[in-house]
Write an enzyme that holds these catalytic residues in place. Structure first.
Site, PDB file in Angstrom:
ATOM      1  N   CYS A 229      86.050  71.759  44.645  1.00  0.00           N
ATOM      2  CA  CYS A 229      84.804  71.004  44.499  1.00  0.00           C
ATOM      3  C   CYS A 229      83.639  71.603  45.304  1.00  0.00           C
ATOM      4  O   CYS A 229      83.087  72.603  44.913  1.00  0.00           O
ATOM      5  CB  CYS A 229      85.037  69.545  44.827  1.00  0.00           C
TER       6      CYS A 229
ATOM      7  N   ARG B 204      77.324  60.562  38.425  1.00  0.00           N
ATOM      8  CA  ARG B 204      78.354  61.411  39.017  1.00  0.00           C
ATOM      9  C   ARG B 204      79.519  61.546  38.035  1.00  0.00           C
ATOM     10  O   ARG B 204      79.805  60.592  37.264  1.00  0.00           O
ATOM     11  CB  ARG B 204      78.863  60.817  40.339  1.00  0.00           C
TER      12      ARG B 204
ATOM     13  N   HIS C  24      90.434  67.095  42.753  1.00  0.00           N
ATOM     14  CA  HIS C  24      91.013  66.499  43.960  1.00  0.00           C
ATOM     15  C   HIS C  24      92.326  65.834  43.541  1.00  0.00           C
ATOM     16  O   HIS C  24      92.786  65.987  42.420  1.00  0.00           O
ATOM     17  CB  HIS C  24      90.059  65.430  44.526  1.00  0.00           C
TER      18      HIS C  24
HETATM   19  N1  GLN Z   1      78.685  67.123  47.111  1.00  0.00           N
HETATM   20  C1  GLN Z   1      79.141  67.824  45.912  1.00  0.00           C
HETATM   21  C2  GLN Z   1      78.776  67.046  44.622  1.00  0.00           C
HETATM   22  O1  GLN Z   1      78.458  65.879  44.681  1.00  0.00           O
HETATM   23  C3  GLN Z   1      80.652  68.053  45.982  1.00  0.00           C
HETATM   24  C4  GLN Z   1      81.453  66.767  45.980  1.00  0.00           C
HETATM   25  C5  GLN Z   1      82.921  67.002  46.277  1.00  0.00           C
HETATM   26  O2  GLN Z   1      83.319  67.919  47.004  1.00  0.00           O
HETATM   27  N2  GLN Z   1      83.795  66.091  45.746  1.00  0.00           N
HETATM   28  O3  GLN Z   1      78.859  67.632  43.534  1.00  0.00           O
END
Ligand code: GLN
Length: 263
Positions: free
Chosen positions: A95, A132, A215
């Site tokens: 990520c 998101r 994840h």
């Molecule tokens: N901050 C980054 C985003 O929002 C990565 C998030 C993460 O590592 N889960 O895309």
């Protein structure tokens, strides 16, 4: 035999439980009699600790931590890491780490965070936290990942290994990642969003470095990937293929199936 694992920014970039990937690789190596040392590599760590490692791991983080790590990563750690990746040292970037090894990450707020371009990709946050990309995700690893040298059967050296190429995980990212023309994706999305929710692909692979939005953490429920990383680390370190004795992965695949059944 032994392996040194470099864990980049465990104090900053391990927000989504990605330390489970370190545990999975460590245990799967130790269960085969391979000694493992995990080295925490963060803002003040001497780069020689990274340089002497055989496997690199860097996990997820919120935008704020990515900014804190960004300058140190770009200026101090990434030149060494680039050389390591180029000579075949395996890596897993999850990520935020996957975003960080690209050419830049444009966060939700503020200026772009420049990256070393170890992976030819860029990432831009959608600009709307309500959009998101979140949820369980399933993907199918592309045949190109295994290449000529590393197939599930040859790596694990046991005939009964089913060619499991399905991977499961959980994603939570605002950034949308776009690969350059020569950079190969890791997998095709079956369920979920993946790199950007548009092109149907997840992750990226460059030499023995893997980037992924999964994840979960990724490796405990996808043991084939864990073994692939261990195998590449041993090959690169010792200069020869060292088949891994089979492990009983019943529990691992029962966990994977539980996710598949849930979605
Ligand atoms: N901050 C980054 C985003 O929002 C990565 C998030 C993460 O590592 N889960 O895309």
């Amino acid at each position: 035999m032994n392996l040194n694992i470099a864990w980049l920014y465990p104090d900053l970039m391990s927000t989504y439980g990605d330390r489970g990937n370190i545990i999975a690789v460590t245990k799967r190596a130790e269960w085969r009699g391979i000694d493992v040392i995990v080295k925490d590599i963060s803002l003040g760590t001497a780069v020689r600790e990274l340089k002497s490692s055989d496997l690199i791991f860097m996990g997820g983080a919120q935008d704020r931590q990515q900014k804190i790590a960004g300058r140190d990563f770009l200026e101090r750690k990434s030149p060494i890491m680039r050389d390591m990746v180029e000579r075949g040292v395996p890596a897993l970037f999850v990520c935020a780490a996957y975003q960080a090894v690209g050419r830049y990450y444009k966060p939700y707020q503020g200026d772009r965070i420049p990256g070393p371009g170890i992976f030819d990709l860029y990432t831009e946050h959608s600009g709307d936290q309500a959009k998101r990309l979140i949820g369980n995700v399933v993907a199918e690893i592309l045949p190109s990942f295994w290449g000529a040298s590393a197939t599930p059967e040859s790596d694990s050296g046991h005939a009964r290994m089913t060619k499991r190429t399905t991977i499961v995980g959980f994603e939570n990212h605002g950034g949308r990642t776009y690969l350059g023309p020569a950079l190969k994706p890791l997998a095709k999305v079956i369920k979920g969003f993946g790199n950007n929710g548009e092109d149907g692909f997840e992750g990226a692979v460059y030499k023995h470095a893997v980037g992924s939005y999964f994840h979960g953490p990724l490796l405990p429920k996808n043991p084939l990937l864990a073994d692939w990383l261990i195998q590449r680390a041993l090959e690169t370190k010792y200069g020869k293929r060292i088949p891994l004795p089979a492990l009983d992965d019943t529990l691992e695949y029962r966990a994977q199936t539980a996710v598949l059944n849930r979605i």
